[in-house]
Design an enzyme around this catalytic site. Structure first.
Site, short mmCIF file in Angstrom:
data_model
loop_
_atom_site.label_atom_id
_atom_site.label_comp_id
_atom_site.label_asym_id
_atom_site.label_seq_id
_atom_site.Cartn_x
_atom_site.Cartn_y
_atom_site.Cartn_z
N HIS A 84 0.88 -1.18 0.00
CA HIS A 84 0.00 0.00 0.00
C HIS A 84 0.91 1.23 0.00
CE1 HIS A 84 -2.74 2.99 1.77
NE2 HIS A 84 -3.74 2.19 1.48
N ASP A 132 3.27 -3.91 8.11
CA ASP A 132 2.01 -3.22 7.92
C ASP A 132 0.91 -4.24 8.20
OD1 ASP A 132 -0.32 -2.11 7.04
OD2 ASP A 132 0.48 -1.39 5.14
N GLN A 177 -4.30 -5.05 7.34
CA GLN A 177 -5.29 -6.00 6.84
C GLN A 177 -5.19 -7.35 7.54
OE1 GLN A 177 -7.71 -5.16 4.91
NE2 GLN A 177 -7.01 -3.22 4.02
N LYS A 195 -10.49 0.00 10.38
CA LYS A 195 -10.65 -1.23 9.58
C LYS A 195 -10.98 -2.42 10.46
CE LYS A 195 -7.20 0.30 6.22
NZ LYS A 195 -7.96 0.62 5.02
N CYS A 232 -4.76 2.31 -3.62
CA CYS A 232 -3.48 2.82 -3.08
C CYS A 232 -2.36 1.81 -3.25
CB CYS A 232 -3.63 3.24 -1.62
SG CYS A 232 -4.83 4.52 -1.37
N1 PMP Z 1 -1.79 -0.40 4.71
C1 PMP Z 1 -2.75 -1.17 4.19
C2 PMP Z 1 -2.42 -2.58 3.81
C3 PMP Z 1 -4.04 -0.66 4.05
O1 PMP Z 1 -5.00 -1.44 3.55
C4 PMP Z 1 -4.29 0.68 4.44
C5 PMP Z 1 -5.67 1.28 4.27
N2 PMP Z 1 -6.25 1.03 3.02
C6 PMP Z 1 -3.25 1.43 4.97
C7 PMP Z 1 -2.01 0.87 5.10
C8 PMP Z 1 -3.45 2.84 5.43
O2 PMP Z 1 -4.34 2.89 6.50
P1 PMP Z 1 -4.92 4.28 7.04
O3 PMP Z 1 -5.46 4.98 5.83
O4 PMP Z 1 -5.98 3.88 7.98
O5 PMP Z 1 -3.80 5.01 7.67
#
Ligand code: PMP
Length: 431
Positions: free
Chosen positions: A139, A216, A219, A242, A381
């Site tokens: 991401h 990270d 998920q 999430k 993203c």
């Molecule tokens: N890493 C991953 C794998 C994500 O799915 C996301 C959110 N789509 C993020 C980072 C970023 O999270 P946040 O926008 O809540 O900071």
């Protein structure tokens, strides 16, 4: 009569999410966008309202009764959520989310490189030519902070490639990670592919060369049993919104020796010991990383989300969503003109991203929305991963604790109708 009790009572779970009972364009809402943000059960909403109506006050300052109560509730929330992810409270830093947590680490390493921090911070200092390693499936939140750090320090950013089936190329990782690698940052579960990455293998490769590991866990924490201590990574980041929790709150979890040695990123109030006009001393971790007013009611809401998930049992949650993920994958594989991204029969959560030949992802999203089915469309993203698959956009369906088999089937039926609706033939051309 069957003697086996249902593993997971999804009907009871749905009763806790009033938002799910609405219709969209005349059809029952089928919410398959939890990968972007999950819905929140009433216990989470109630926890925030209860705090705000009963005990709202500034934490860690003020000698009055409410301030004491608020501080206790805030620190209880830290204890609850840190326990939920298998960490100690002193290993747990509140942030506004995963993006903030990952930037915190990258900027703190940059500060160490600039000579800031205690003498022990020098272990993080980068020299030109040192290497930072990510994966091709990250991401942007776990990619761009490292690009920026490389640009500021002269470090080199490298990546572990993704194979055609969506799994990480571990053979390549062996040569990508070298004696000059200082950081290996990777997702536990890709937000596009839903595939669970081989954490222990990557940690072993990083450890061999003394590199810091940054996970990270955005998920994974919401979808499978997560044990920070057992995973063996140095740092991990995740977001509350999430995992059935509120917006604007998340965490950085880090091994104590790492957090103790890292210099702070944001500086200001609530993180200092002494301050003169010329310099300041900092509190130990985690307070060192929590400058300014914290997301207190959100943290308390997140603790309620952790309790909710704990009560369901994360092993059951994982099995429920894994099964739904397989149902989605198998259904999509059967539909003509649909290409699944990351088709590996790997360990996975309930995420499926796909391309419909001849129909733009945004048109697919619109078509599904007209039938009440909410999915995410775009690059999610993760532009480099889409480029890897020769795409600029895809459609992503993602599940949560409240997703049912019937909803997956409604979604699959709707996807089946996409190409006929848009008049796209077997070759992808419009008829
Ligand atoms: N890493 C991953 C794998 C994500 O799915 C996301 C959110 N789509 C993020 C980072 C970023 O999270 P946040 O926008 O809540 O900071």
């Amino acid at each position: 009569m069957s003697t086996t009790a249902p593993v997971f009572d999804v009907t009871a779970v749905r009763g806790d999410f009033p938002i799910l009972s609405q219709t969209v364009h005349g059809s029952p809402l089928v919410y398959l966008d939890s990968g972007a943000t999950s819905q929140k059960p009433t216990s989470v909403l109630d926890a925030e309202i209860d705090f705000l109506t009963r005990a709202n006050s500034a934490v860690h300052r003020g000698a009055h009764t409410l301030a004491g109560e608020a501080t206790e509730l805030f620190e209880d929330a830290r204890a609850t959520v840190s326990r939920f992810v298998g960490a100690q409270p002193e290993e747990f830093v509140w942030t506004s989310g995963a993006t903030a947590a990952l930037n915190l680490v990258a900027y703190a390493i940059g500060n160490a490189t600039a000579g800031r921090g205690a003498p022990s911070s020098a272990r993080f200092a980068l020299a030109p030519g040192d290497e930072l390693v990510v994966t091709e499936s990250e991401h942007h939140a776990n990619l761009i902070p490292w690009q920026e750090l490389a640009a500021r320090t002269g470090a080199v950013l490298k990546h572990i490639p993704v194979r055609d089936d969506g799994t990480l190329d571990l053979e390549a990782a062996v040569s990508v990670i070298t004696g000059r690698t200082r950081v290996v940052a990777f997702s536990h579960v890709s937000n596009v592919l839903g595939i669970v990455n081989p954490v222990s293998e990557l940690v072993a490769l990083a450890r061999e060369v003394g590199a810091l590991t940054v996970l990270d866990a955005c998920q994974s924490v919401p979808h499978l049993p997560f044990d920070f201590a057992a995973l063996g990574v140095d740092l991990a980041a995740f977001s509350g919104h999430k995992m059935l929790g509120p917006y604007g709150v998340g965490a950085l979890v880090g091994r104590s020796d790492v957090l103790d040695a890292l210099p702070p990123f944001l500086t200001g109030g609530s993180m200092v010991t002494t301050v003169t006009l010329d310099e300041a001393g900092f509190l130990p971790a985690p307070q060192k990383f929590e400058a300014g007013t914290q997301p207190v009611s959100q943290a308390i809401g997140l603790a309620a989300a952790a309790r909710y998930l704990d009560a369901l049992g994360m092993a059951g949650v994982h099995e429920h969503e894994r099964r739904l993920g397989v149902r989605m994958m198998e259904g999509l594989r059967r539909i003509d003109g649909v290409r699944l991204l990351g088709d590996a029969d790997a360990e996975r959560i309930g995420i499926a991203s796909f391309d419909v030949d001849g129909v733009h992802a945004h048109d697919v999203g619109q078509f599904l929305d007209d039938r009440g089915v909410a999915v995410r469309v775009g690059h999610h993203c993760a532009k480099p991963l889409h480029a890897r698959f020769g795409l600029t956009a895809s459609v992503r369906a993602s599940t949560s604790v409240f997703t049912t088999d019937d909803e997956v089937d409604v979604f699959l039926d709707a996807v089946e109708g996409v190409r006929p609706f848009f008049g796209v033939g077997a070759t992808g051309g419009r008829s």
